[in-house]
Design an enzyme around this catalytic site. Structure first.
Site, PDB file in Angstrom:
ATOM      1  N   GLY A 167       0.808  -1.215   0.000  1.00  0.00           N
ATOM      2  CA  GLY A 167       0.000   0.000   0.000  1.00  0.00           C
ATOM      3  C   GLY A 167       0.837   1.259   0.000  1.00  0.00           C
ATOM      4  N   ASP A 218      -7.503  -0.707   6.159  1.00  0.00           N
ATOM      5  CA  ASP A 218      -7.922  -1.904   6.896  1.00  0.00           C
ATOM      6  C   ASP A 218      -6.732  -2.848   6.959  1.00  0.00           C
ATOM      7  OD1 ASP A 218      -9.314  -3.906   8.129  1.00  0.00           O
ATOM      8  OD2 ASP A 218     -10.474  -4.490   6.363  1.00  0.00           O
TER       9      ASP A 218
HETATM   10  N1  SAM Z   1      -9.507  -6.483  10.695  1.00  0.00           N
HETATM   11  C1  SAM Z   1      -8.140  -6.364  10.728  1.00  0.00           C
HETATM   12  C2  SAM Z   1      -7.457  -6.405  12.007  1.00  0.00           C
HETATM   13  O1  SAM Z   1      -7.982  -6.954  12.931  1.00  0.00           O
HETATM   14  O2  SAM Z   1      -6.327  -5.952  12.133  1.00  0.00           O
HETATM   15  C3  SAM Z   1      -7.455  -6.121   9.446  1.00  0.00           C
HETATM   16  C4  SAM Z   1      -7.891  -7.148   8.479  1.00  0.00           C
HETATM   17  S1  SAM Z   1      -7.247  -7.286   6.890  1.00  0.00           S
HETATM   18  C5  SAM Z   1      -7.250  -9.055   6.697  1.00  0.00           C
HETATM   19  C6  SAM Z   1      -5.528  -6.897   6.974  1.00  0.00           C
HETATM   20  C7  SAM Z   1      -4.905  -6.877   5.587  1.00  0.00           C
HETATM   21  O3  SAM Z   1      -3.811  -5.983   5.523  1.00  0.00           O
HETATM   22  C8  SAM Z   1      -4.379  -8.235   5.099  1.00  0.00           C
HETATM   23  O4  SAM Z   1      -5.155  -8.645   4.015  1.00  0.00           O
HETATM   24  C9  SAM Z   1      -2.930  -7.947   4.711  1.00  0.00           C
HETATM   25  O5  SAM Z   1      -2.477  -8.673   3.596  1.00  0.00           O
HETATM   26  C10 SAM Z   1      -2.992  -6.446   4.453  1.00  0.00           C
HETATM   27  N2  SAM Z   1      -1.705  -5.738   4.499  1.00  0.00           N
HETATM   28  C11 SAM Z   1      -0.756  -5.808   5.453  1.00  0.00           C
HETATM   29  N3  SAM Z   1       0.289  -5.024   5.137  1.00  0.00           N
HETATM   30  C12 SAM Z   1      -0.014  -4.417   3.955  1.00  0.00           C
HETATM   31  C13 SAM Z   1       0.658  -3.485   3.116  1.00  0.00           C
HETATM   32  N4  SAM Z   1       1.898  -3.035   3.413  1.00  0.00           N
HETATM   33  N5  SAM Z   1       0.035  -3.074   1.979  1.00  0.00           N
HETATM   34  C14 SAM Z   1      -1.195  -3.537   1.647  1.00  0.00           C
HETATM   35  N6  SAM Z   1      -1.868  -4.441   2.418  1.00  0.00           N
HETATM   36  C15 SAM Z   1      -1.293  -4.874   3.544  1.00  0.00           C
END
Ligand code: SAM
Length: 306
Positions: free
Chosen positions: A144, A162
């Site tokens: 991201g 998120d």
């Molecule tokens: N509900 C959540 C919680 O409890 O923390 C967050 C849920 S969501 C599944 C988190 C997402 O962030 C994951 O799909 C993960 O792959 C994504 N993610 C982590 N680091 C990231 C980054 N640097 N860029 C984009 N996505 C990222």
């Protein structure tokens, strides 16, 4: 950290270095390691549960509380959200909630983990409900931070973060820093709104506060709010930021009016009355957010100790 015992299969989820919660695993549906994180899909109390690097992300039974609380206050605050960016949100449930707004013309969802998205598409249908197939959606597999640094200025009405919690090794660690939030502000349109999950102010008050003060050093308006998510066994924090629009100026009636005009589909958690309640913070949180602390930076990023 999680441990799967072969005789009694338990999920052990550490909250601090000194306490953990455990759930009996009725069924282990999937356990794999992607390039970025450990992914487990378990059946436990709470139904199907997505666990990343030992941390519950959401469960079938109450994911709607977290996802409605994350998405709708920011979407409703915007006068006409058309272009939306989601960073993270692998389950597709944040996307599902954004698409309920009929004003939306385009949603770009950027998640770092393509393997996780494939798992979600196959196993988490109750979360995404086919949202990845909506013609308004563009899915990008990328970090991201790198994505946003390449985007043009003034592009999005609403940006929703998120992400997994920032931990020492998580791929989300540099998406809670001052430098990153400056980039978020740059790609927001002038009346744009940004929202992020901000950890649990109960278990990780200092982390929530650090995220809050980092946002405050970049945006004019920053409002912290909370929702109790039963399967997280804690009140969860969120923060909305903007250069003008302020959620505290939206009345209960105005929220309900906007939802009535714009929303296709039902909500179970959020409405005007909920909006009024979630920004009213208990004293211990107000005190934590009342004492300014230095922002999280690329050089010294905020992270959860476990
Ligand atoms: N509900 C959540 C919680 O409890 O923390 C967050 C849920 S969501 C599944 C988190 C997402 O962030 C994951 O799909 C993960 O792959 C994504 N993610 C982590 N680091 C990231 C980054 N640097 N860029 C984009 N996505 C990222």
């Amino acid at each position: 950290m999680s441990s799967l015992d072969s005789k009694w299969m338990w999920l052990v989820e550490w909250r601090t270095k000194r306490d953990a919660h455990i759930w009996l695993i009725d069924e282990l549906l999937l356990s794999t390691r992607t390039k970025y994180q450990k992914v487990e899909l378990l059946k436990t109390a709470g139904g199907l549960r997505l666990v990343l690097d030992g941390k519950t992300q959401s469960t079938e039974e109450d994911e709607w509380i977290y996802h409605e609380a994350l998405v709708h206050p920011a979407m409703v605050l915007h006068e006409k959200p058309e272009d939306v960016l989601i960073i993270g949100g692998g389950e597709g449930a944040t996307l599902r909630e954004v698409l309920k707004h009929t004003t939306v013309r385009r949603v770009v969802m950027v998640d770092i983990d393509g393997e996780l998205i494939e798992i979600a598409k196959r196993h988490l249908v109750k979360w995404h409900k086919g949202s990845f197939e909506d013609p308004r959606v563009k899915l990008v597999i990328s970090d991201g931070r790198k994505f946003i640094e390449r985007e043009e200025s003034d592009t999005y009405d609403v940006i929703i973060m998120d992400l997994t919690d920032p931990t020492k090794d998580s791929p989300s660690r540099y998406l809670y820093t001052l430098e990153f939030y400056k980039e978020v502000k740059r790609v927001l349109k002038p009346r744009g709104i940004m929202v992020t999950q901000a950890a649990s102010p109960y278990y990780a008050g200092k982390v929530s506060a650090r995220i809050y003060f980092t946002l405050k050093s970049v945006f004019k308006v920053v409002r912290f709010y909370m929702a109790y998510v039963p399967q997280f066994l804690a009140p969860w924090g969120f923060a909305i930021s903007s250069e003008g629009p302020d959620p505290l100026t939206l009345s209960k009636d105005e929220v309900d009016k906007r939802l009535k005009i714009r929303l296709k589909g039902k909500l179970k958690y959020y409405d005007g009355e909920t909006h009024e309640g979630i920004f009213k913070l208990p004293k211990y949180v107000r005190e934590e957010l009342g004492e300014e602390i230095p922002p999280s930076t690329d050089e010294d990023p905020v992270y959860l100790p476990v």
